[in-house]
Design a protein around this motif. Sequence first.
Motif, PDB file in Angstrom:
ATOM      1  N   PRO A  36      15.667  79.581   0.522  1.00 16.92           N
ATOM      2  CA  PRO A  36      16.773  80.215  -0.202  1.00 16.92           C
ATOM      3  C   PRO A  36      16.637  80.124  -1.721  1.00 16.92           C
ATOM      4  O   PRO A  36      17.189  80.940  -2.447  1.00 16.92           O
ATOM      5  CB  PRO A  36      18.015  79.462   0.264  1.00 16.92           C
ATOM      6  CG  PRO A  36      17.603  78.733   1.489  1.00 16.92           C
ATOM      7  CD  PRO A  36      16.126  78.567   1.455  1.00 16.92           C
ATOM      8  N   GLU A  37      15.869  79.146  -2.186  1.00 15.13           N
ATOM      9  CA  GLU A  37      15.658  78.984  -3.629  1.00 15.13           C
ATOM     10  C   GLU A  37      14.491  79.831  -4.136  1.00 15.13           C
ATOM     11  O   GLU A  37      14.186  79.820  -5.324  1.00 15.13           O
ATOM     12  CB  GLU A  37      15.402  77.516  -3.960  1.00 15.13           C
ATOM     13  CG  GLU A  37      16.580  76.618  -3.655  1.00 15.13           C
ATOM     14  CD  GLU A  37      16.233  75.156  -3.858  1.00 15.13           C
ATOM     15  OE1 GLU A  37      15.491  74.850  -4.810  1.00 15.13           O
ATOM     16  OE2 GLU A  37      16.697  74.339  -3.055  1.00 15.13           O
ATOM     17  N   GLY A  38      13.836  80.548  -3.260  1.00 14.10           N
ATOM     18  CA  GLY A  38      12.728  81.402  -3.660  1.00 14.10           C
ATOM     19  C   GLY A  38      11.442  80.622  -3.865  1.00 14.10           C
ATOM     20  O   GLY A  38      11.275  79.492  -3.404  1.00 14.10           O
ATOM     21  N   ALA A  39      10.528  81.251  -4.584  1.00 12.79           N
ATOM     22  CA  ALA A  39       9.189  80.692  -4.772  1.00 12.79           C
ATOM     23  C   ALA A  39       9.185  79.400  -5.575  1.00 12.79           C
ATOM     24  O   ALA A  39       8.312  78.553  -5.384  1.00 12.79           O
ATOM     25  CB  ALA A  39       8.297  81.721  -5.444  1.00 12.79           C
ATOM     26  N   ARG A  40      10.141  79.229  -6.456  1.00 11.92           N
ATOM     27  CA  ARG A  40      10.163  78.003  -7.274  1.00 11.92           C
ATOM     28  C   ARG A  40      10.208  76.758  -6.387  1.00 11.92           C
ATOM     29  O   ARG A  40       9.580  75.744  -6.677  1.00 11.92           O
ATOM     30  CB  ARG A  40      11.334  78.011  -8.246  1.00 11.92           C
ATOM     31  CG  ARG A  40      11.287  76.834  -9.200  1.00 11.92           C
ATOM     32  CD  ARG A  40      12.115  77.025 -10.454  1.00 11.92           C
ATOM     33  NE  ARG A  40      11.887  78.248 -11.173  1.00 11.92           N
ATOM     34  CZ  ARG A  40      10.855  78.476 -12.009  1.00 11.92           C
ATOM     35  NH1 ARG A  40       9.952  77.549 -12.180  1.00 11.92           N
ATOM     36  NH2 ARG A  40      10.737  79.606 -12.642  1.00 11.92           N
ATOM     37  N   ALA A  41      10.910  76.836  -5.279  1.00 15.53           N
ATOM     38  CA  ALA A  41      10.979  75.687  -4.366  1.00 15.53           C
ATOM     39  C   ALA A  41       9.595  75.356  -3.817  1.00 15.53           C
ATOM     40  O   ALA A  41       9.226  74.184  -3.706  1.00 15.53           O
ATOM     41  CB  ALA A  41      11.952  75.966  -3.229  1.00 15.53           C
ATOM     42  N   GLU A  42       8.809  76.379  -3.479  1.00 17.83           N
ATOM     43  CA  GLU A  42       7.448  76.144  -2.988  1.00 17.83           C
ATOM     44  C   GLU A  42       6.552  75.614  -4.103  1.00 17.83           C
ATOM     45  O   GLU A  42       5.758  74.704  -3.895  1.00 17.83           O
ATOM     46  CB  GLU A  42       6.855  77.423  -2.406  1.00 17.83           C
ATOM     47  CG  GLU A  42       5.375  77.342  -2.080  1.00 17.83           C
ATOM     48  CD  GLU A  42       4.976  76.255  -1.087  1.00 17.83           C
ATOM     49  OE1 GLU A  42       3.811  75.816  -1.142  1.00 17.83           O
ATOM     50  OE2 GLU A  42       5.801  75.822  -0.258  1.00 17.83           O
ATOM     51  N   MET A  43       6.683  76.177  -5.284  1.00 20.65           N
ATOM     52  CA  MET A  43       5.809  75.786  -6.388  1.00 20.65           C
ATOM     53  C   MET A  43       6.075  74.356  -6.866  1.00 20.65           C
ATOM     54  O   MET A  43       5.208  73.737  -7.463  1.00 20.65           O
ATOM     55  CB  MET A  43       5.968  76.763  -7.556  1.00 20.65           C
ATOM     56  CG  MET A  43       5.461  78.159  -7.245  1.00 20.65           C
ATOM     57  SD  MET A  43       3.673  78.261  -7.076  1.00 20.65           S
ATOM     58  CE  MET A  43       3.161  77.997  -8.748  1.00 20.65           C
ATOM     59  N   THR A  44       7.264  73.850  -6.619  1.00 19.88           N
ATOM     60  CA  THR A  44       7.587  72.483  -7.049  1.00 19.88           C
ATOM     61  C   THR A  44       7.702  71.516  -5.870  1.00 19.88           C
ATOM     62  O   THR A  44       8.172  70.398  -6.030  1.00 19.88           O
ATOM     63  CB  THR A  44       8.905  72.477  -7.853  1.00 19.88           C
ATOM     64  OG1 THR A  44       9.948  73.001  -7.035  1.00 19.88           O
ATOM     65  CG2 THR A  44       8.776  73.281  -9.141  1.00 19.88           C
ATOM     66  N   ARG A  45       7.261  71.959  -4.725  1.00 24.09           N
ATOM     67  CA  ARG A  45       7.373  71.171  -3.489  1.00 24.09           C
ATOM     68  C   ARG A  45       6.584  69.865  -3.530  1.00 24.09           C
ATOM     69  O   ARG A  45       6.967  68.880  -2.916  1.00 24.09           O
ATOM     70  CB  ARG A  45       6.890  72.047  -2.340  1.00 24.09           C
ATOM     71  CG  ARG A  45       7.037  71.490  -0.990  1.00 24.09           C
ATOM     72  CD  ARG A  45       6.720  72.591  -0.007  1.00 24.09           C
ATOM     73  NE  ARG A  45       6.246  72.040   1.239  1.00 24.09           N
ATOM     74  CZ  ARG A  45       5.699  72.734   2.199  1.00 24.09           C
ATOM     75  NH1 ARG A  45       5.527  74.029   2.047  1.00 24.09           N
ATOM     76  NH2 ARG A  45       5.319  72.166   3.301  1.00 24.09           N
ATOM     77  N   TYR A  46       5.464  69.862  -4.230  1.00 19.80           N
ATOM     78  CA  TYR A  46       4.599  68.688  -4.292  1.00 19.80           C
ATOM     79  C   TYR A  46       4.569  68.139  -5.712  1.00 19.80           C
ATOM     80  O   TYR A  46       4.534  68.901  -6.679  1.00 19.80           O
ATOM     81  CB  TYR A  46       3.172  69.058  -3.872  1.00 19.80           C
ATOM     82  CG  TYR A  46       3.116  69.738  -2.537  1.00 19.80           C
ATOM     83  CD1 TYR A  46       3.257  69.007  -1.358  1.00 19.80           C
ATOM     84  CD2 TYR A  46       2.944  71.119  -2.443  1.00 19.80           C
ATOM     85  CE1 TYR A  46       3.220  69.638  -0.123  1.00 19.80           C
ATOM     86  CE2 TYR A  46       2.909  71.751  -1.211  1.00 19.80           C
ATOM     87  CZ  TYR A  46       3.048  71.003  -0.057  1.00 19.80           C
ATOM     88  OH  TYR A  46       3.022  71.633   1.160  1.00 19.80           O
ATOM     89  N   PRO A  47       4.539  66.823  -5.853  1.00 25.87           N
ATOM     90  CA  PRO A  47       4.462  66.249  -7.207  1.00 25.87           C
ATOM     91  C   PRO A  47       3.080  66.487  -7.812  1.00 25.87           C
ATOM     92  O   PRO A  47       2.092  66.653  -7.066  1.00 25.87           O
ATOM     93  CB  PRO A  47       4.696  64.754  -6.960  1.00 25.87           C
ATOM     94  CG  PRO A  47       4.223  64.518  -5.564  1.00 25.87           C
ATOM     95  CD  PRO A  47       4.537  65.793  -4.814  1.00 25.87           C
ATOM     96  N   PRO A  48       2.972  66.514  -9.123  1.00 24.30           N
ATOM     97  CA  PRO A  48       1.668  66.730  -9.765  1.00 24.30           C
ATOM     98  C   PRO A  48       0.588  65.756  -9.289  1.00 24.30           C
ATOM     99  O   PRO A  48      -0.581  66.126  -9.196  1.00 24.30           O
ATOM    100  CB  PRO A  48       1.956  66.543 -11.256  1.00 24.30           C
ATOM    101  CG  PRO A  48       3.408  66.844 -11.405  1.00 24.30           C
ATOM    102  CD  PRO A  48       4.046  66.393 -10.118  1.00 24.30           C
ATOM    103  N   GLU A  49       0.978  64.535  -8.946  1.00 24.80           N
ATOM    104  CA  GLU A  49       0.008  63.532  -8.501  1.00 24.80           C
ATOM    105  C   GLU A  49      -0.706  63.953  -7.220  1.00 24.80           C
ATOM    106  O   GLU A  49      -1.800  63.480  -6.927  1.00 24.80           O
ATOM    107  CB  GLU A  49       0.672  62.175  -8.242  1.00 24.80           C
ATOM    108  CG  GLU A  49       1.496  61.618  -9.374  1.00 24.80           C
ATOM    109  CD  GLU A  49       2.903  62.213  -9.451  1.00 24.80           C
ATOM    110  OE1 GLU A  49       3.671  62.194  -8.466  1.00 24.80           O
ATOM    111  OE2 GLU A  49       3.221  62.724 -10.540  1.00 24.80           O
ATOM    112  N   ALA A  50      -0.089  64.810  -6.420  1.00 25.06           N
ATOM    113  CA  ALA A  50      -0.723  65.259  -5.178  1.00 25.06           C
ATOM    114  C   ALA A  50      -2.021  66.009  -5.462  1.00 25.06           C
ATOM    115  O   ALA A  50      -2.917  66.032  -4.626  1.00 25.06           O
ATOM    116  CB  ALA A  50       0.232  66.149  -4.385  1.00 25.06           C
ATOM    117  N   PHE A  51      -2.117  66.610  -6.650  1.00 29.88           N
ATOM    118  CA  PHE A  51      -3.281  67.403  -7.021  1.00 29.88           C
ATOM    119  C   PHE A  51      -4.164  66.667  -8.022  1.00 29.88           C
ATOM    120  O   PHE A  51      -4.803  67.287  -8.873  1.00 29.88           O
ATOM    121  CB  PHE A  51      -2.829  68.751  -7.585  1.00 29.88           C
ATOM    122  CG  PHE A  51      -1.948  69.512  -6.634  1.00 29.88           C
ATOM    123  CD1 PHE A  51      -2.462  70.042  -5.461  1.00 29.88           C
ATOM    124  CD2 PHE A  51      -0.600  69.675  -6.894  1.00 29.88           C
ATOM    125  CE1 PHE A  51      -1.652  70.732  -4.573  1.00 29.88           C
ATOM    126  CE2 PHE A  51       0.227  70.369  -6.017  1.00 29.88           C
ATOM    127  CZ  PHE A  51      -0.306  70.898  -4.854  1.00 29.88           C
TER     128      PHE A  51
END
Length: 181
Positions: A36-51
Amino acid sequence: MSDSFVYTTTDDPRAQPLLDELLNEYDSRYGTFFNPEGARAEMTRYPPEAFAPPHGNFLLLIRDSRAIAGGAFMRHSADTAEFKRIWTDARFRRQGLARRVLVELEDQALRQGYSRVYLTTGFRQPEAVGLYLTHGYTALFDTSVDPETLKRTLPFEKNLAAAPNPAFAENAADYQGSFHP
């Protein structure tokens, strides 16, 4: 024209235009279909440390000091990297850049000790489906069915050729911020 890969972080200012364009693309193709929050929810789903090393990595393909493509991976399981955010700036498409990013991510995943890749793409991204199918990825869904009727993410996997490198975790700092041909 000289291109180079740079291993960096998701906070790198050079990445922001690519990530913004990817966010807009996701929103235009899917809107609130997945969240429901759109793509921003997917783009912020993981913390930067995950990558970030030792379990993940984030790379940009740079041309003339500008990020023109990029991608990332994170740990999916002990032997499997999950690729995310493989993206090419719309102004630089049809040059094989996504393929170059994909190959570099595979090489880096091997260097970091992974022997398998898992990834998903959206059902409204035929370009990505084609890229993965033509580069040795196995679809984990029925490819004879119209993806639009599946209305879900489309998973793929690939076994990487070389043996994993268990020494990577000890030397992760050596790989951060450097190019690996």
